[in-house]
Write a protein that holds these residues in place. Structure first.
Motif: not given
Length: 618
Positions: A448-457, A581-584
């Protein structure tokens, strides 16, 4: 018997023998001794190492240093002989007996002894030895007791539990299992120790088996030492021939061969004498056979003849126990003794003759013995054997019960340990299931974190593209305004140049001065010489230009403000990306740490349970 009872060692040995062996006391002496001597049995009765008499300490077994140094010429001679011998191991070289009589070099004894004993091809014996040492010996306690008393003066064997005693124990144990008829006999450990000082334990065991079987040493222990009694008879007959005065003196004081010579035959002189002499005796034994013991015994008696003739019964026993072995601590004395022993010619024919005499005498004694006495003696022997067997049976029964109790206890402990391990296994399985669930949960959160980071990115990338297009447009407008400004400046500059370059400049100035002098004209013209109406017109056009400039400036300020806002949004987007990125990274670290923590907890719990179980078992 009275003098004999004063000697502790003799009395101790007599107490261990059966009545049939005590009855055999007359068979090992000469006919004159049989008629006149009233002293003791023919059972081997050597003095013990630890006996003290008149504060004289006997020589400890294993005493004496043997140097490996040897003359180069002697080593070359032996090297040539061994080279020839290895070409045909089945045939001994002709010059071998002469070289052996002079003594085998210490550095070569291990190899030469194996060749003399015929152990050059004994791979099967080595494998058999490795199997034998894994088996249990019924004489283990006797072996263990004797090991501690074997060669205490030698560094290799003096340490309890050391390498020397360990190898010696394994050899004696293996032989006791190998030779079930004889088993382990007291004195074997000394011979095994001598062999161990020259070769590995597997080869030492092979040579020991050869000496016991092929050289006839085991025959001395069979049938209640019957062959040993025969050896005593042969020695006394040889004394009667070679040293008659000493023979008659021993006859008068009642000293019989078994009282001083039993260890000479049973241990091949290894138990009492210095190692230099012992090694030389083993050289001769392996080369010429067990009859060499007669040569050495006669040489000992002959060199001690004067001293022995001056002793009585007790003095003679003491002399054999202490002074005789100590005399040969000197290498020179030992060499002279061995030279004398080698020079004495004792034929096998003569020994066979004495052996026949002994058996004839034994048959005559048995025939003359009353049937009732013979039956009583045999009955006593059988009773003693029965008592011994009953004692052995009781010991075995006790050992069996003890073993069963120990096995039951071990089984209970094993079952308890198995139960504890099963419980620990179930707990570990449950922890494994919980850890797997935790792992799946963390993996889902990570996805989920990866998906959220991808969307934000993706969002940040789109904003960056939008801001990039705005910045491009702003740059384009700025460049257009710069071009227009440059064109306007160039036009003004051209106009000024035209005015300067025209010839009306000076005239216009003068006219302007005249106009200024006229009140009416000064109203119409300005100082620059232009009509004020025109100036007003011009001022109107200038006002329009200023408004346009002001509009452009306002538009520029708006674009700069928009650019600043875009830059601010870009910086905020970059900060968000860094935060994501830090959260990931933290999430991934938590997943990894959770995996390691679960694994460590599992290992720690297993170790703790195992340690606790080990303490409970202890």
């Amino acid at each position: 018997m009275e003098r004999k009872s004063n000697n502790d060692t003799l009395y101790e040995v007599l107490s261990l023998e059966s009545e049939s062996e005590r009855e055999r006391k007359k068979t090992t002496a000469s006919p004159n001794i049989l008629q006149s001597s009233s002293h003791g049995s023919m059972v081997p009765s050597p003095p013990e190492d630890d006996e003290e008499e008149d504060n004289d300490e006997p020589l400890l077994s294993g005493s004496g240093d043997v140097s490996k140094e040897c003359a180069e010429k002697i080593l070359e001679t032996w090297g040539d002989l061994l080279s020839k011998w290895h070409l045909n191991l089945s045939v001994r070289p002709k010059q071998l007996p002469a070289l052996v009589r002079s003594g085998v070099p210490e550095a070569l004894r291990g190899e030469v002894w194996q060749l003399l004993a015929g152990c050059h091809n004994n791979d099967h014996q080595v494998e058999e030895y490795r199997t034998l040492i894994t088996k249990e010996s019924p004489q283990d306690s006797a072996i263990t007791r004797d090991i501690n008393r074997t060669f205490p003066a030698h560094d290799y064997f003096k340490d309890t539990g050391g390498d020397g005693q360990d190898s010696l124990y394994k050899i004696c144990k293996a032989y006791s299992v190998y030779d079930e008829e004889i088993g382990y006999c007291q004195g074997q450990s000394f011979l095994a120790a001598v062999l161990l000082l020259h070769m590995p334990e597997e080869q030492a065991f092979s040579v020991l088996v050869k000496i016991m079987f092929d050289y006839g040493l085991r025959e001395l222990f069979k049938q209640n030492f019957e062959d040993l009694h025969c050896k005593f008879f042969q020695l006394e007959r040889l004394m009667q021939e070679y040293i008659p005065d000493l023979y008659n003196h021993f006859l008068n004081v009642g000293l019989e061969a078994h009282m001083y010579a039993s260890q000479w035959f049973l241990t091949l002189f290894t138990a009492k004498f210095p190692l230099y002499m012992v090694f030389h005796i083993i050289d001769l034994l392996l080369c010429e056979g067990i009859s060499v013991i007669f040569n050495v015994a006669l040489a000992l008696l002959k060199t001690s003849r004067e001293d022995l003739l001056a002793t009585d019964f007790e003095g003679a026993l003491k002399f054999f126990r202490v002074p005789v072995p100590k005399r040969y601590r000197s290498e020179e004395n030992a060499k002279k003794l061995m030279e004398l022993a080698c020079s004495m010619k004792i034929s096998q024919k003569k020994l066979k003759k004495y052996e026949k005499e002994y058996h004839a005498m034994r048959e005559q004694q048995e025939q003359q013995e009353a049937p009732i006495e013979r039956y009583e003696r045999e009955n006593r022997r059988l009773q003693e054997a029965n008592m011994r067997l009953e004692q052995e049976n009781d010991d075995l029964a006790h050992e069996l019960v003890s073993s069963k109790i120990a096995l039951r206890k071990d089984l209970d402990n094993a079952e308890e340990k198995a139960d504890a391990l099963n419980k620990e296994l179930l707990m570990t399985k449950q922890k494994l299931v919980d850890s797997e669930d935790e792992k799946r949960r963390l993996e889902e959160e990570s996805a989920q974190l990866k998906e959220m980071c991808r969307r934000e990115l993706d969002k940040s990338e789109s904003e960056i593209k939008k801001n990039g297009s705005i910045i491009g447009e702003y740059k384009q407008i700025c460049s257009q305004l710069s071009e227009r400004l440059e064109k306007q400046q160039a036009a003004n500059k051209g106009e000024l140049e035209k005015i300067r370059d025209s010839g009306l400049g000076y005239w216009m100035i003068m006219e302007l001065l005249k106009v200024e002098g006229c009140e009416k004209c000064s109203i119409l013209f300005s100082k620059e010489g232009r009509l004020k109406a025109a100036r007003k017109l011009k001022e109107g056009s200038e006002e329009e230009t200023d408004e346009e400039k002001e509009a452009l400036k306002n538009q520029l300020r708006e674009m700069e403000l928009e650019l600043a806002q875009t830059k601010l949004q870009l910086v905020e987007a970059e900060c968000k990306i860094q935060d994501l990125e830090h959260t990931l990274g933290l999430a991934l670290n938590e997943v990894q740490a959770a995996k390691k923590t679960w694994f460590n907890r599992t290992l720690t719990s297993i170790k703790t349970a195992t340690g606790a179980q080990g303490k409970e078992t202890t």
